[in-house]
Write a protein that holds these residues in place. Structure first.
Motif, mmCIF file in Angstrom:
data_model
loop_
_atom_site.group_PDB
_atom_site.id
_atom_site.type_symbol
_atom_site.label_atom_id
_atom_site.label_comp_id
_atom_site.label_asym_id
_atom_site.label_seq_id
_atom_site.Cartn_x
_atom_site.Cartn_y
_atom_site.Cartn_z
ATOM 1 N N THR A 164 0.938 -1.075 0.116
ATOM 2 C CA THR A 164 0.084 0.225 -0.072
ATOM 3 C C THR A 164 0.942 1.228 0.022
ATOM 4 O O THR A 164 1.890 1.198 0.411
ATOM 5 N N PHE A 165 0.319 2.273 -0.701
ATOM 6 C CA PHE A 165 1.263 3.695 -0.447
ATOM 7 C C PHE A 165 1.060 4.028 0.996
ATOM 8 O O PHE A 165 0.088 3.703 1.555
ATOM 9 N N MET A 166 2.099 4.781 1.444
ATOM 10 C CA MET A 166 2.069 5.618 2.455
ATOM 11 C C MET A 166 0.742 6.228 2.721
ATOM 12 O O MET A 166 0.521 7.084 1.882
ATOM 13 N N HIS A 167 -0.192 6.144 3.736
ATOM 14 C CA HIS A 167 -1.498 6.923 3.390
ATOM 15 C C HIS A 167 -1.913 7.090 4.963
ATOM 16 O O HIS A 167 -1.398 6.044 6.019
ATOM 17 N N TYR A 168 -2.949 7.729 5.505
ATOM 18 C CA TYR A 168 -3.598 7.449 6.648
ATOM 19 C C TYR A 168 -5.292 7.599 6.316
ATOM 20 O O TYR A 168 -5.504 8.041 5.076
ATOM 21 N N ASP A 169 -6.096 7.084 7.071
ATOM 22 C CA ASP A 169 -7.458 6.881 6.885
ATOM 23 C C ASP A 169 -8.133 7.998 7.027
ATOM 24 O O ASP A 169 -7.862 8.915 7.843
ATOM 25 N N ILE A 170 -9.132 8.058 6.394
ATOM 26 C CA ILE A 170 -9.861 9.561 5.876
ATOM 27 C C ILE A 170 -10.687 9.826 7.136
ATOM 28 O O ILE A 170 -10.690 11.151 7.460
ATOM 29 N N ASP A 171 -11.182 8.837 8.114
ATOM 30 C CA ASP A 171 -11.842 9.004 9.359
ATOM 31 C C ASP A 171 -10.973 9.272 10.659
ATOM 32 O O ASP A 171 -11.414 9.416 11.616
ATOM 33 N N LEU A 172 -9.543 9.304 10.480
ATOM 34 C CA LEU A 172 -8.513 9.291 11.556
ATOM 35 C C LEU A 172 -9.070 8.211 12.681
ATOM 36 O O LEU A 172 -8.767 8.399 13.799
ATOM 37 N N ALA A 173 -9.416 7.167 12.416
ATOM 38 C CA ALA A 173 -10.202 6.036 13.103
ATOM 39 C C ALA A 173 -8.847 5.596 13.965
ATOM 40 O O ALA A 173 -7.789 5.716 13.632
ATOM 41 N N ASN A 174 -9.140 5.024 15.328
ATOM 42 C CA ASN A 174 -8.387 4.067 15.942
ATOM 43 C C ASN A 174 -8.473 2.846 15.214
ATOM 44 O O ASN A 174 -9.563 2.329 15.091
ATOM 45 N N ILE A 175 -7.361 2.222 14.953
ATOM 46 C CA ILE A 175 -7.455 0.925 13.874
ATOM 47 C C ILE A 175 -6.880 -0.218 14.799
ATOM 48 O O ILE A 175 -5.716 -0.059 15.202
ATOM 49 N N PHE A 176 -7.563 -1.227 14.702
ATOM 50 C CA PHE A 176 -6.973 -2.620 15.309
ATOM 51 C C PHE A 176 -7.094 -3.478 14.107
ATOM 52 O O PHE A 176 -8.051 -3.845 13.811
ATOM 53 N N HIS A 177 -5.767 -3.772 13.971
ATOM 54 C CA HIS A 177 -5.522 -4.562 12.483
ATOM 55 C C HIS A 177 -5.004 -5.916 12.666
ATOM 56 O O HIS A 177 -3.927 -6.053 13.269
ATOM 57 N N LYS A 237 3.734 15.014 1.845
ATOM 58 C CA LYS A 237 2.193 14.781 1.861
ATOM 59 C C LYS A 237 1.502 15.429 0.648
ATOM 60 O O LYS A 237 2.074 16.683 0.542
ATOM 61 N N ILE A 238 0.774 14.807 -0.114
ATOM 62 C CA ILE A 238 0.138 15.437 -1.145
ATOM 63 C C ILE A 238 -0.981 16.373 -0.622
ATOM 64 O O ILE A 238 -1.811 16.008 0.263
ATOM 65 N N PRO A 239 -0.944 17.870 -0.945
ATOM 66 C CA PRO A 239 -2.245 18.543 -0.519
ATOM 67 C C PRO A 239 -3.569 18.208 -1.069
ATOM 68 O O PRO A 239 -3.569 17.202 -1.906
ATOM 69 N N HIS A 240 -4.370 18.196 0.069
ATOM 70 C CA HIS A 240 -5.913 17.799 -0.490
ATOM 71 C C HIS A 240 -5.956 16.323 -0.507
ATOM 72 O O HIS A 240 -6.736 15.943 -1.258
ATOM 73 N N SER A 241 -5.053 15.763 -0.020
ATOM 74 C CA SER A 241 -5.255 14.069 0.044
ATOM 75 C C SER A 241 -4.698 13.503 1.332
ATOM 76 O O SER A 241 -4.413 14.174 2.371
ATOM 77 N N LEU A 242 -4.795 12.182 1.229
ATOM 78 C CA LEU A 242 -4.503 11.459 2.408
ATOM 79 C C LEU A 242 -3.196 10.599 2.298
ATOM 80 O O LEU A 242 -2.888 9.617 2.905
ATOM 81 N N ILE A 243 -2.446 10.784 1.100
ATOM 82 C CA ILE A 243 -1.011 10.133 0.785
ATOM 83 C C ILE A 243 0.104 11.016 0.419
ATOM 84 O O ILE A 243 -0.286 12.118 0.629
ATOM 85 N N VAL A 244 0.982 10.303 0.510
ATOM 86 C CA VAL A 244 2.432 10.982 0.328
ATOM 87 C C VAL A 244 2.567 10.762 -1.220
ATOM 88 O O VAL A 244 1.984 10.101 -1.835
ATOM 89 N N ARG A 245 3.609 11.405 -1.562
ATOM 90 C CA ARG A 245 4.305 11.150 -3.090
ATOM 91 C C ARG A 245 4.352 9.626 -3.392
ATOM 92 O O ARG A 245 5.051 8.792 -2.767
ATOM 93 N N GLU A 246 3.597 9.229 -4.289
ATOM 94 C CA GLU A 246 3.628 7.923 -4.701
ATOM 95 C C GLU A 246 4.854 7.239 -5.211
ATOM 96 O O GLU A 246 4.964 5.884 -5.298
ATOM 97 N N ASP A 247 5.774 7.945 -5.732
ATOM 98 C CA ASP A 247 6.964 7.476 -6.113
ATOM 99 C C ASP A 247 8.052 7.355 -5.308
ATOM 100 O O ASP A 247 9.357 7.208 -5.470
ATOM 101 N N ILE A 248 7.704 7.622 -3.899
ATOM 102 C CA ILE A 248 8.716 7.306 -2.863
ATOM 103 C C ILE A 248 8.691 5.643 -2.472
ATOM 104 O O ILE A 248 7.484 5.268 -2.094
#
Length: 290
Positions: A140-153, A175-186
């Motif tokens: 997965t690309f580096m990202h965080y979830d849109i709802d900023l939830a506590n996640i139990f994985h 970090k990409i502006p207006h988004s939940l991801i970083v540069r995808e080429d990293i």
């Protein structure tokens, strides 16, 4: 050879609700619980073959590691396939295709009999248990979830690697502006520090997850996951407890996402290219002020 500044995520065999709340939930600290679900039927039963038995004829959405395109909607799948065909693919050849956010209550409701909701002092969103599948070396690309939830994985069948960053590292992650991801080429498994020098300032966490282990990811944590072997995981989530993060979640869902989709339709690929340039520009500007 330079590497990311990552510390190992703390591990415990099992934990009481009180200890989890005091030591990890309140301070928002990640942890891996190694033996917390040995009593679940899923601990013994859940593997790729069992999933095929339960839902092999279901058509599932698939995603790969292609960059975001302006003509693709938010979380729009790149392909679809029956689960039994996808599992055959996982077993027989390398594939970048992953299952992302598959709601098991809707597609295979009998699977919910194999697990329960742990007593961790949170209220789980019980309509949203999600499954994630991946083949060897898919990620997965580096990202965080849109709802900023506590996640139990909870991880099953195989092994995968995890890298986490908290929101305090945003200035260093491109970090990409207006988004939940970083540069995808990293490539976070082997980053190029000459091209992405700010990454040297980031402080994060790393771990390897095996069958039956649970990773707690606090609110808004960035996460990158790479499958070492074919396997799958289930995430249970709870809404943010911090008012600031809850406000961010509402903004992301109702404003940011809709604004980004509007700009993709209006500006096309130019909008995507602009955001990528801005991510590098803004991060390097921050880096120069350190």
């Amino acid at each position: 050879m330079q590497k990311l500044n990552l510390q190992s995520i703390e591990r415990v065999q099992d934990i009481s609700p009180k200890s989890f709340k005091e030591n990890y939930l309140k301070p928002q600290k990640p942890v891996i619980i190694e033996k917390g679900i040995t009593h679940w039927p899923a601990y013994q039963k859940w593997n790729l073959d069992y999933m095929v038995e339960q839902a092999g004829d279901k058509v599932i959405p698939l995603y790969d590691d292609r960059p975001v395109r302006h003509d693709e909607g938010f979380n729009e799948p790149h392909a679809r396939m029956k689960l039994n065909e996808y599992v055959d693919l996982l077993k027989n050849e390398p594939t970048k295709y992953r299952i992302f956010l598959w709601n098991i209550l809707k597609e295979a409701p009998d699977l919910q009999n194999d697990f329960n909701y742990p007593n961790f002092g949170v209220k789980f969103l019980k309509t949203l248990p999600m499954l994630f599948f991946g083949g060897k070396d898919s990620y997965t690309f580096m990202h965080y979830d849109i709802d900023l939830a506590n996640i139990f994985h909870f991880h099953f069948h195989g092994e995968k690697e995890v890298i986490l960053f908290d929101q305090k590292q945003n200035d260093y992650l491109y970090k990409i502006p207006h988004s939940l991801i970083v540069r995808e080429d990293i490539d976070f498994s082997n980053p190029d520090f000459e091209k992405w020098p700010a990454l040297a300032e980031a402080r994060g966490f790393k771990a390897s997850l095996k069958h039956g282990e649970m990773l707690y990811m606090p609110e808004g944590y960035w996460h990158y996951m790479r499958y070492v072997t074919p396997g799958f995981s289930m995430s249970l989530r709870s809404i943010p407890r911090k008012p600031k993060n809850l406000a961010k979640a509402i903004y992301n869902i109702f404003i940011m996402r809709n604004y980004d989709n509007f700009m993709r339709k209006w500006k096309g690929q130019d909008w995507i290219d602009y955001k990528n340039r801005e991510a590098k520009k803004r991060t390097e500007l921050k880096l120069n002020t350190i």
